[in-house]
Design a protein around this motif. Sequence first.
Motif, PDB file in Angstrom:
ATOM      1  N   LYS A   1       4.343 -10.966  -1.993  1.00 13.72           N
ATOM      2  CA  LYS A   1       4.508 -11.794  -0.798  1.00 13.72           C
ATOM      3  C   LYS A   1       3.396 -11.522   0.208  1.00 13.72           C
ATOM      4  CE  LYS A   1       7.994 -12.987   2.726  1.00 13.72           C
ATOM      5  NZ  LYS A   1       7.305 -12.526   3.953  1.00 13.72           N
ATOM      6  N   LYS A   2       3.062 -10.250   0.403  1.00 10.51           N
ATOM      7  CA  LYS A   2       1.977  -9.896   1.322  1.00 10.51           C
ATOM      8  C   LYS A   2       0.641 -10.480   0.846  1.00 10.51           C
ATOM      9  CE  LYS A   2       3.959  -7.231   4.454  1.00 10.51           C
ATOM     10  NZ  LYS A   2       3.930  -7.580   5.909  1.00 10.51           N
ATOM     11  N   VAL A   3       0.407 -10.442  -0.453  1.00  9.36           N
ATOM     12  CA  VAL A   3      -0.837 -11.002  -0.989  1.00  9.36           C
ATOM     13  C   VAL A   3      -0.868 -12.515  -0.803  1.00  9.36           C
ATOM     14  CG1 VAL A   3      -2.156 -11.389  -3.103  1.00  9.36           C
ATOM     15  CG2 VAL A   3      -1.247  -9.116  -2.603  1.00  9.36           C
ATOM     16  N   LEU A   4       0.269 -13.170  -1.021  1.00 12.30           N
ATOM     17  CA  LEU A   4       0.327 -14.628  -0.806  1.00 12.30           C
ATOM     18  C   LEU A   4       0.032 -14.969   0.655  1.00 12.30           C
ATOM     19  CD1 LEU A   4       3.412 -15.501  -3.020  1.00 12.30           C
ATOM     20  CD2 LEU A   4       1.081 -16.302  -3.399  1.00 12.30           C
TER      21      LEU A   4
ATOM     22  N   GLU B   1      -3.134 -17.243   2.063  1.00 15.79           N
ATOM     23  CA  GLU B   1      -3.037 -18.381   2.991  1.00 15.79           C
ATOM     24  C   GLU B   1      -4.056 -18.246   4.116  1.00 15.79           C
ATOM     25  OE1 GLU B   1       0.324 -20.762   5.683  1.00 15.79           O
ATOM     26  OE2 GLU B   1       0.831 -18.862   4.709  1.00 15.79           O
ATOM     27  N   LEU B   2      -4.192 -17.026   4.646  1.00 18.59           N
ATOM     28  CA  LEU B   2      -5.169 -16.800   5.703  1.00 18.59           C
ATOM     29  C   LEU B   2      -6.598 -17.020   5.207  1.00 18.59           C
ATOM     30  CD1 LEU B   2      -3.669 -13.603   7.383  1.00 18.59           C
ATOM     31  CD2 LEU B   2      -3.697 -15.924   8.319  1.00 18.59           C
ATOM     32  N   ALA B   3      -6.815 -16.777   3.918  1.00 20.56           N
ATOM     33  CA  ALA B   3      -8.153 -16.940   3.329  1.00 20.56           C
ATOM     34  C   ALA B   3      -8.366 -18.343   2.777  1.00 20.56           C
ATOM     35  CB  ALA B   3      -8.351 -15.919   2.206  1.00 20.56           C
ATOM     36  N   ASN B   4      -7.393 -19.220   3.008  1.00 19.15           N
ATOM     37  CA  ASN B   4      -7.479 -20.619   2.535  1.00 19.15           C
ATOM     38  C   ASN B   4      -7.658 -20.695   1.021  1.00 19.15           C
ATOM     39  OD1 ASN B   4      -7.319 -21.848   5.178  1.00 19.15           O
ATOM     40  ND2 ASN B   4      -9.429 -21.176   5.503  1.00 19.15           N
ATOM     41  N   LEU B   5      -6.897 -19.880   0.301  1.00 23.62           N
ATOM     42  CA  LEU B   5      -6.928 -19.906  -1.152  1.00 23.62           C
ATOM     43  C   LEU B   5      -5.677 -20.591  -1.678  1.00 23.62           C
ATOM     44  CD1 LEU B   5      -8.115 -16.283  -2.023  1.00 23.62           C
ATOM     45  CD2 LEU B   5      -9.493 -18.376  -2.000  1.00 23.62           C
TER      46      LEU B   5
ATOM     47  N   ILE C   1     -14.442 -21.967  -6.876  1.00 26.90           N
ATOM     48  CA  ILE C   1     -14.293 -20.527  -7.045  1.00 26.90           C
ATOM     49  C   ILE C   1     -14.726 -19.812  -5.766  1.00 26.90           C
ATOM     50  CG2 ILE C   1     -15.132 -18.507  -8.305  1.00 26.90           C
ATOM     51  CD1 ILE C   1     -15.329 -20.246 -10.789  1.00 26.90           C
ATOM     52  N   ALA C   2     -13.839 -18.972  -5.240  1.00 26.66           N
ATOM     53  CA  ALA C   2     -14.123 -18.204  -4.024  1.00 26.66           C
ATOM     54  C   ALA C   2     -14.061 -16.718  -4.347  1.00 26.66           C
ATOM     55  CB  ALA C   2     -13.106 -18.548  -2.937  1.00 26.66           C
ATOM     56  N   ASP C   3     -14.869 -15.931  -3.672  1.00 29.23           N
ATOM     57  CA  ASP C   3     -14.868 -14.491  -3.888  1.00 29.23           C
ATOM     58  C   ASP C   3     -13.706 -13.862  -3.126  1.00 29.23           C
ATOM     59  OD1 ASP C   3     -15.400 -11.879  -4.440  1.00 29.23           O
ATOM     60  OD2 ASP C   3     -17.256 -11.757  -3.276  1.00 29.23           O
ATOM     61  N   ALA C   4     -12.776 -13.264  -3.870  1.00 24.64           N
ATOM     62  CA  ALA C   4     -11.616 -12.605  -3.267  1.00 24.64           C
ATOM     63  C   ALA C   4     -11.586 -11.125  -3.609  1.00 24.64           C
ATOM     64  CB  ALA C   4     -10.331 -13.291  -3.736  1.00 24.64           C
ATOM     65  N   THR C   5     -12.765 -10.531  -3.721  1.00 29.47           N
ATOM     66  CA  THR C   5     -12.881  -9.128  -4.129  1.00 29.47           C
ATOM     67  C   THR C   5     -12.041  -8.196  -3.264  1.00 29.47           C
ATOM     68  OG1 THR C   5     -15.111  -9.463  -5.003  1.00 29.47           O
ATOM     69  CG2 THR C   5     -14.517  -7.212  -4.385  1.00 29.47           C
ATOM     70  N   CYS C   6     -12.033  -8.404  -1.957  1.00 24.20           N
ATOM     71  CA  CYS C   6     -11.395  -7.460  -1.035  1.00 24.20           C
ATOM     72  C   CYS C   6      -9.978  -7.852  -0.635  1.00 24.20           C
ATOM     73  CB  CYS C   6     -12.253  -7.301   0.226  1.00 24.20           C
ATOM     74  SG  CYS C   6     -13.906  -6.665  -0.094  1.00 24.20           S
ATOM     75  N   LEU C   7      -9.474  -8.965  -1.151  1.00 27.59           N
ATOM     76  CA  LEU C   7      -8.203  -9.483  -0.635  1.00 27.59           C
ATOM     77  C   LEU C   7      -7.044  -8.539  -0.911  1.00 27.59           C
ATOM     78  CD1 LEU C   7      -7.052 -13.075  -0.399  1.00 27.59           C
ATOM     79  CD2 LEU C   7      -5.471 -11.433  -1.393  1.00 27.59           C
TER      80      LEU C   7
ATOM     81  N   VAL D   1      -9.742 -21.443  -5.752  1.00 25.11           N
ATOM     82  CA  VAL D   1      -9.108 -20.321  -6.439  1.00 25.11           C
ATOM     83  C   VAL D   1      -9.948 -19.055  -6.221  1.00 25.11           C
ATOM     84  CG1 VAL D   1      -8.318 -19.419  -8.657  1.00 25.11           C
ATOM     85  CG2 VAL D   1      -8.148 -21.872  -8.165  1.00 25.11           C
ATOM     86  N   GLY D   2      -9.288 -17.975  -5.829  1.00 23.94           N
ATOM     87  CA  GLY D   2      -9.972 -16.716  -5.596  1.00 23.94           C
ATOM     88  C   GLY D   2     -10.147 -15.922  -6.879  1.00 23.94           C
ATOM     89  N   PHE D   3     -11.341 -15.370  -7.067  1.00 20.77           N
ATOM     90  CA  PHE D   3     -11.655 -14.501  -8.194  1.00 20.77           C
ATOM     91  C   PHE D   3     -12.125 -13.157  -7.643  1.00 20.77           C
ATOM     92  CE2 PHE D   3     -11.459 -18.406 -10.324  1.00 20.77           C
ATOM     93  CZ  PHE D   3     -11.654 -18.275 -11.688  1.00 20.77           C
ATOM     94  N   GLU D   4     -11.800 -12.068  -8.346  1.00 21.88           N
ATOM     95  CA  GLU D   4     -12.245 -10.743  -7.915  1.00 21.88           C
ATOM     96  C   GLU D   4     -13.643 -10.487  -8.476  1.00 21.88           C
ATOM     97  OE1 GLU D   4      -8.328  -8.242  -7.033  1.00 21.88           O
ATOM     98  OE2 GLU D   4      -8.698  -8.433  -9.190  1.00 21.88           O
ATOM     99  N   LEU D   5     -14.603 -11.205  -7.929  1.00 28.50           N
ATOM    100  CA  LEU D   5     -15.954 -11.235  -8.480  1.00 28.50           C
ATOM    101  C   LEU D   5     -16.675  -9.900  -8.383  1.00 28.50           C
ATOM    102  CD1 LEU D   5     -17.110 -14.696  -7.046  1.00 28.50           C
ATOM    103  CD2 LEU D   5     -16.303 -14.202  -9.366  1.00 28.50           C
ATOM    104  N   GLY D   6     -16.294  -9.069  -7.426  1.00 26.67           N
ATOM    105  CA  GLY D   6     -16.971  -7.795  -7.241  1.00 26.67           C
ATOM    106  C   GLY D   6     -16.231  -6.619  -7.829  1.00 26.67           C
TER     107      GLY D   6
END
Length: 386
Positions: free
Chosen positions: A25-28, A32-36, A147-153, A121-126
């Motif tokens: 839930k926290k990740v979701l 939302e804040l990251a517009n993913l 594709i968006a970078d979501a490495t730190c999310l 869609v966020g990907f953990e690219l890093g």
Amino acid sequence: MATTFSAIPFAGAPFPRSEYERRQKKVLEAMELANLDALLVTAHGHLRYLTGYDGQGGYFMPFPLVLAPGRKPTYVVREYEVNGVRAESCIDEIVGYVQQQDFAKVCADVLRRYGLENRRVGFELGCWNLAPADVSALRAQLPNMKIADATCLIASVSVVKGELEINAMRDAMAMTDVAVRTFLGALRDGATEAEVAAAIHGEVRKGGGDDLRLVSLGFGERNKLPHGKPMRHPIRNNEPAMIEVGGIKHAYCAGLVRSAVLGRHPETESLYALAEQALEAALAATKPGVTAGEVDAAGRKVIEKSGRSEVFRHRTGYQIGINWGERGNLSLEPGATDLLAPGMTLHMPFILFSESGYLFGCSENVLVTERGAEILSRTPHTLYRA
């Protein structure tokens, strides 16, 4: 031929399902804040954090967890590992594929079924465990997906720990302290690194520890090797010794650096005194609302003031917890703007380099509280002289 899965004995995920649902839930909310519109989780530590499964079945194929609002979390894994994933995770929706070349099509079908083929869609690219070829193959299947970078999310969520996680960290540190006490008690002229390492593992097992990560153990000249592995190399009188080790509970690691001198060794003793001062300055600066960069600056200032800035060749510390760490985690480094908050656990290793190349120092693993840094270890970071 059908199999009865319920006949397979297994322990399941280490925490209650409600705990993983809280994390998801926290990740979701962060998504939302990251517009993913969705997130593909591929880093092993993040998979374990969100599902309980260690991700090790994905050692040569991607095992993404698909998170999307309004959808059940869905694992895309190779068929060979399906029963293991079902047994060791809290995830009910599991989609299998057989060969590496099947991955992109099967994963793309899941994303398409969830209406994500044209979404962000966020990907953990890093992070580890996501190869550029995997990203390219999915892009070929879904050319309109953004594709968006979501490495730190996920790291931004997992850095603040709940009560169950903090308890796991405390239990892990109890085993780290067992390891450190065994290390210090085993130092005598002629004792080898391998012998001391074996004693440490034995005592931690007797103490009921889940596991142990021995990052580094070095005696004498071998103390010049970063992340040196134990060998049949003995310590002699008037030589230094250093260990970096972490007990483990439910995959949560509590790392610690401790140093000792058998007899006297002025070069490393001087280095240690500086490391200890820098560590204590960083600990004093650790408070809610302070930036990670300010904590780094507090310790770094002590070293720079000594006129020996060249001895410090890394960051002050980092977020620690599940799997010790992941790329993209909060880092106590120059200029870092992340704000500290209660519930964070941080490892601060001040390992310095002497003029002739010895590595020597100390660390603490702390819980950030409203009052500041709570040190989790019960073994003091003063230099041990045997």
